[in-house]
Design an enzyme around this catalytic site. Structure first.
Site, PDB file in Angstrom:
ATOM      1  N   ARG A 181      35.147  40.162  36.496  1.00  8.66           N
ATOM      2  CA  ARG A 181      34.255  41.048  35.737  1.00  8.66           C
ATOM      3  C   ARG A 181      33.426  41.884  36.700  1.00  8.66           C
ATOM      4  O   ARG A 181      32.874  41.367  37.666  1.00  8.66           O
ATOM      5  CB  ARG A 181      33.318  40.225  34.857  1.00  8.66           C
ATOM      6  CG  ARG A 181      32.194  41.055  34.250  1.00  8.66           C
ATOM      7  CD  ARG A 181      31.253  40.233  33.412  1.00  8.66           C
ATOM      8  NE  ARG A 181      30.476  39.282  34.168  1.00  8.66           N
ATOM      9  CZ  ARG A 181      29.219  39.486  34.601  1.00  8.66           C
ATOM     10  NH1 ARG A 181      28.608  40.637  34.379  1.00  8.66           N
ATOM     11  NH2 ARG A 181      28.581  38.550  35.260  1.00  8.66           N
ATOM     12  N   GLU A 237      25.576  47.662  42.853  1.00 11.12           N
ATOM     13  CA  GLU A 237      26.164  46.319  42.928  1.00 11.12           C
ATOM     14  C   GLU A 237      27.625  46.437  43.340  1.00 11.12           C
ATOM     15  O   GLU A 237      28.206  47.528  43.357  1.00 11.12           O
ATOM     16  CB  GLU A 237      26.006  45.575  41.588  1.00 11.12           C
ATOM     17  CG  GLU A 237      24.560  45.120  41.366  1.00 11.12           C
ATOM     18  CD  GLU A 237      24.339  44.327  40.083  1.00 11.12           C
ATOM     19  OE1 GLU A 237      25.271  44.190  39.273  1.00 11.12           O
ATOM     20  OE2 GLU A 237      23.204  43.836  39.905  1.00 11.12           O
ATOM     21  N   HIS A 248      29.812  33.113  40.898  1.00  8.93           N
ATOM     22  CA  HIS A 248      28.950  34.039  41.635  1.00  8.93           C
ATOM     23  C   HIS A 248      28.808  33.499  43.053  1.00  8.93           C
ATOM     24  O   HIS A 248      28.618  32.296  43.234  1.00  8.93           O
ATOM     25  CB  HIS A 248      27.572  34.116  40.960  1.00  8.93           C
ATOM     26  CG  HIS A 248      26.790  35.338  41.360  1.00  8.93           C
ATOM     27  ND1 HIS A 248      26.297  35.506  42.628  1.00  8.93           N
ATOM     28  CD2 HIS A 248      26.426  36.446  40.668  1.00  8.93           C
ATOM     29  CE1 HIS A 248      25.652  36.676  42.690  1.00  8.93           C
ATOM     30  NE2 HIS A 248      25.732  37.265  41.516  1.00  8.93           N
TER      31      HIS A 248
HETATM   32  P1  FAD Z   1      23.231  33.912  26.044  1.00  8.45           P
HETATM   33  O1  FAD Z   1      22.219  34.828  26.600  1.00  8.45           O
HETATM   34  O2  FAD Z   1      23.754  32.847  26.937  1.00  8.45           O
HETATM   35  O3  FAD Z   1      22.634  33.260  24.739  1.00  8.45           O
HETATM   36  C1  FAD Z   1      23.326  32.242  24.066  1.00  8.45           C
HETATM   37  C2  FAD Z   1      22.400  31.650  23.036  1.00  8.45           C
HETATM   38  O4  FAD Z   1      23.113  30.736  22.224  1.00  8.45           O
HETATM   39  C3  FAD Z   1      21.241  30.866  23.623  1.00  8.45           C
HETATM   40  O5  FAD Z   1      20.113  31.173  22.866  1.00  8.45           O
HETATM   41  C4  FAD Z   1      21.660  29.405  23.408  1.00  8.45           C
HETATM   42  O6  FAD Z   1      20.573  28.518  23.307  1.00  8.45           O
HETATM   43  C5  FAD Z   1      22.372  29.543  22.078  1.00  8.45           C
HETATM   44  N1  FAD Z   1      23.314  28.458  21.778  1.00  8.45           N
HETATM   45  C6  FAD Z   1      24.286  27.923  22.546  1.00  8.45           C
HETATM   46  N2  FAD Z   1      24.920  26.943  21.874  1.00  8.45           N
HETATM   47  C7  FAD Z   1      24.340  26.872  20.647  1.00  8.45           C
HETATM   48  C8  FAD Z   1      24.544  26.054  19.500  1.00  8.45           C
HETATM   49  N3  FAD Z   1      25.465  25.085  19.468  1.00  8.45           N
HETATM   50  N4  FAD Z   1      23.756  26.242  18.424  1.00  8.45           N
HETATM   51  C9  FAD Z   1      22.772  27.196  18.422  1.00  8.45           C
HETATM   52  N5  FAD Z   1      22.547  27.993  19.481  1.00  8.45           N
HETATM   53  C10 FAD Z   1      23.324  27.835  20.573  1.00  8.45           C
HETATM   54  N6  FAD Z   1      24.927  40.235  33.226  1.00  8.45           N
HETATM   55  C11 FAD Z   1      24.692  41.534  33.438  1.00  8.45           C
HETATM   56  O7  FAD Z   1      25.323  42.386  32.815  1.00  8.45           O
HETATM   57  N7  FAD Z   1      23.756  41.934  34.348  1.00  8.45           N
HETATM   58  C12 FAD Z   1      23.034  41.052  35.093  1.00  8.45           C
HETATM   59  O8  FAD Z   1      22.202  41.442  35.879  1.00  8.45           O
HETATM   60  C13 FAD Z   1      23.288  39.667  34.904  1.00  8.45           C
HETATM   61  N8  FAD Z   1      22.623  38.738  35.633  1.00  8.45           N
HETATM   62  C14 FAD Z   1      22.807  37.414  35.341  1.00  8.45           C
HETATM   63  C15 FAD Z   1      22.061  36.459  36.019  1.00  8.45           C
HETATM   64  C16 FAD Z   1      22.179  35.114  35.682  1.00  8.45           C
HETATM   65  C17 FAD Z   1      21.375  34.083  36.419  1.00  8.45           C
HETATM   66  C18 FAD Z   1      23.068  34.723  34.647  1.00  8.45           C
HETATM   67  C19 FAD Z   1      23.195  33.287  34.251  1.00  8.45           C
HETATM   68  C20 FAD Z   1      23.835  35.667  33.991  1.00  8.45           C
HETATM   69  C21 FAD Z   1      23.721  37.009  34.343  1.00  8.45           C
HETATM   70  N9  FAD Z   1      24.469  37.978  33.692  1.00  8.45           N
HETATM   71  C22 FAD Z   1      24.239  39.299  33.930  1.00  8.45           C
HETATM   72  C23 FAD Z   1      25.358  37.614  32.579  1.00  8.45           C
HETATM   73  C24 FAD Z   1      24.627  37.884  31.271  1.00  8.45           C
HETATM   74  O9  FAD Z   1      23.274  37.582  31.419  1.00  8.45           O
HETATM   75  C25 FAD Z   1      25.213  37.057  30.144  1.00  8.45           C
HETATM   76  O10 FAD Z   1      26.592  37.210  30.086  1.00  8.45           O
HETATM   77  C26 FAD Z   1      24.631  37.533  28.819  1.00  8.45           C
HETATM   78  O11 FAD Z   1      23.240  37.560  28.893  1.00  8.45           O
HETATM   79  C27 FAD Z   1      25.101  36.616  27.703  1.00  8.45           C
HETATM   80  O12 FAD Z   1      24.359  36.932  26.565  1.00  8.45           O
HETATM   81  P2  FAD Z   1      24.697  36.251  25.189  1.00  8.45           P
HETATM   82  O13 FAD Z   1      23.678  36.744  24.240  1.00  8.45           O
HETATM   83  O14 FAD Z   1      26.117  36.416  24.879  1.00  8.45           O
HETATM   84  O15 FAD Z   1      24.498  34.694  25.491  1.00  8.45           O
HETATM   85  C1  SIN Z   2      23.590  39.654  39.706  1.00  8.79           C
HETATM   86  O1  SIN Z   2      22.486  40.204  39.588  1.00  8.79           O
HETATM   87  O2  SIN Z   2      24.112  39.381  40.786  1.00  8.79           O
HETATM   88  C2  SIN Z   2      24.310  39.243  38.477  1.00  8.79           C
HETATM   89  C3  SIN Z   2      24.848  40.433  37.817  1.00  8.79           C
HETATM   90  C4  SIN Z   2      25.911  40.049  36.831  1.00  8.79           C
HETATM   91  O3  SIN Z   2      26.254  38.887  36.656  1.00  8.79           O
HETATM   92  O4  SIN Z   2      26.449  40.975  36.226  1.00  8.79           O
END
Ligand code: FAD
Ligand code: SIN
Length: 485
Positions: free
Chosen positions: A376, A120, A237
């Site tokens: 990032r 990447e 992105h």
């Molecule tokens: P999240 O996975 O966002 O989970 C948050 C949780 O909190 C959810 O369950 C939500 O429902 C809950 N929540 C929110 N508000 C409340 C509330 N008030 N009360 C109760 N629950 C609540 N990162 C990488 O490192 N590699 C990748 O390949 C990558 N690809 C990505 C692709 C996409 C399309 C996206 C959107 C992001 C990507 N990222 C990637 C970023 C990464 O996925 C996220 O930063 C990471 O998964 C965040 O995880 P988290 O557990 O902190 O939050």
């Molecule tokens: C991607 O697959 O382009 C997302 C990866 C990331 O957000 O880290």
């Protein structure tokens, strides 16, 4: 006397960070309650595509990964945090392997072949460890859902949204106030509370995130004056497929040779980043895509020069999704737009994932650990989720003193009505005035509009679920715009 606490640990959010912390704590014998706003399956984590950055290749090292991370952070990443997180990821991956997570090409902690790792942008080596295919998040989360839902020490409450944190008279966190989709409001108490609510990219109308990413955890922590940093750093992105709902076209596609062409069919990254081209950092590519859309009407991701079979097999999940929308990535140009993708700032945490508030931990995207800076490095986010989740688990297991319990009083305002368009309108305003094109004047105008909307909302909690959700969105939008001024 019966304990006033509902569980040993309360975890708010069921993404990768929340579930990894939950499983780790449950395995250590603690009773864990996970509350999540939508279904347990809805999170940014489940949408992740590329994978997890881990320095496993023979030509790679933690030092190189650290250098790449600091470079992309442009002086805003904290070197001690970057060192801590990157040195902690390999053992964490080994632990996750013992939970049955199927990392591609990893056997007994050893990489079988370097081409199992993805490439990447802004990584100086192949470094992206994948799970189950090109939709890594879904595969990772499926394993975590299965483990968490079956564990006897874990209870999960879905469709339950955090409204505010409960504190005692010393401002120590002792639980949360929640509301379910039937409008019931209730308190849950716990001697340890973890915020794992993800970021706030969905305050923008163009976002790669699920609607749940509205910054609820940040709003709740801000109300208690927790230390919060760098909210102004939102990562856009460059390549979301420009069809609603937006769908990410992973950077890994460009890592394997996909090109960017403008509305005139001309490759343009030669002009914006002559050396790194399509694999320049996200901030650079996003700004270039935005500019070219303005200049030429459209930008496309072009995979037509890559062998069709390679595209169909290496990116099977992405390929199939696009096919379902009538787009064949091996033959067609894919129209793209930049979209809000990742919240770099957040609630400040130390290496144990402790916030500035006693008894409150923050993990994953809601937190600001210092690993990322102004931008990032791709796939460093799941790395941060994993390492911070294990850090919080260790810290809570080592916790000696319980805080003083006191009943927390909820203040309710009378219900008022809300137009269903309000949330969407505000998101469009944020996109138009606070994403790529922003001036002090446009931001001040937007802030005035947000304050006007806020003045019409109830001062306290509402008995109406939608009103409370909208209010959190308004407060997060205000915090973000203020951070830009
Ligand atoms: P999240 O996975 O966002 O989970 C948050 C949780 O909190 C959810 O369950 C939500 O429902 C809950 N929540 C929110 N508000 C409340 C509330 N008030 N009360 C109760 N629950 C609540 N990162 C990488 O490192 N590699 C990748 O390949 C990558 N690809 C990505 C692709 C996409 C399309 C996206 C959107 C992001 C990507 N990222 C990637 C970023 C990464 O996925 C996220 O930063 C990471 O998964 C965040 O995880 P988290 O557990 O902190 O939050
Ligand atoms: C991607 O697959 O382009 C997302 C990866 C990331 O957000 O880290």
């Amino acid at each position: 006397m019966e304990s006033p606490y509902h569980s040993d640990v309360l975890i708010i959010g069921s993404g990768a960070a929340g579930l990894i912390a939950g499983i780790s704590l449950a395995k250590a014998g603690l009773q864990v309650l996970v509350l999540t706003k939508d279904a347990v399956t809805e999170s940014s984590s489940a949408y992740a595509q590329g994978g997890i950055a881990v320095p496993l290749a023979l030509n790679d090292s933690p030092e190189k990964h650290i250098a790449d991370t600091l470079k992309v952070g442009q002086g805003f990443a904290k070197p001690s945090a970057v060192n801590f997180y990157i040195n902690a990821i390999k053992p964490a991956i080994q632990e996750l392997s013992t939970w049955g997570i199927d990392f591609i090409g990893l056997e007994n902690g050893k990489l079988q072949a370097e081409n199992c790792l993805g490439q990447e942008a802004a990584h100086s080596a192949r470094r992206i460890l994948r799970v189950g295919g090109d939709l890594s998040g879904r595969s990772l989360m499926k394993s975590l859902w299965e483990t968490a839902c079956r564990h006897p020490n874990i209870s999960i409450s879905q469709g339950t949204s955090l409204l505010e944190l409960c504190t005692n008279s010393s401002n120590e966190v002792i639980g949360g106030v929640f509301q379910d989709i039937n409008h019931n409001i209730f308190q849950l108490y716990s001697p340890a509370v973890i915020l794992a609510t993800g970021g706030f990219s969905s305050i923008f109308s163009k976002s790669t995130n699920p609607y749940t990413s509205l910054g609820d955890g940040i709003v709740a922590a801000d109300k208690l004056k927790a230390k919060i940093e760098n909210l102004n750093f939102v990562q856009f992105h460059p390549t979301a497929l420009d069809k609603q709902p937006l769908f990410l076209l992973s950077e890994a596609l460009r890592g394997e040779g996909a090109l960017l062409v403008n509305g005139h069919g001309v490759r343009f990254m030669t002009k914006y980043a002559p050396e790194d081209l399509e694999l320049a950092s996200r901030a650079v590519v996003s700004a270039a895509v935005w500019q070219e859309i303005k200049n030429t009407g459209a930008v496309y991701l072009d995979l037509r020069h890559l062998p069709g079979n390679f595209v169909k097999t290496r990116f099977a999940g992405i390929y199939e999704h696009c096919r379902s929308l009538g787009l064949d990535l091996a033959i067609d140009l894919a129209p793209i737009t930049p979209a809000a993708h990742y919240t770099i700032g957040g609630i400040s945490i130390n290496h144990e994932a402790q916030t500035s508030l006693k008894n409150l931990w923050a993990i994953g995207e809601v937190a600001h650990s210092g690993l990322h800076g102004a931008d990032r490095l791709a796939s460093n986010s799941l790395l941060e989720c994993i390492v911070s989740a294990f850090a919080a688990s260790q810290s809570i297991q080592g916790q000696k003193q319980k805080v003083k319990f006191e009943e927390y009083k909820i203040s309710l305002s009378p219900a008022n009505n809300l137009s269903s368009q309000s949330g969407q309108n505000l998101k469009t305003k944020l996109w138009n005035s606070a994403s790529f094109e922003k001036t002090e004047k446009s931001l001040n105008n937007l802030l005035a509009e947000i304050k006007q909307i806020k003045s019409q909302l109830p001062a306290n909690l509402s008995s109406n679920f939608e009103v409370n959700e909208f209010k959190k969105q308004v407060l997060m939008s205000e915090l973000f715009v203020l951070s830009l001024l």
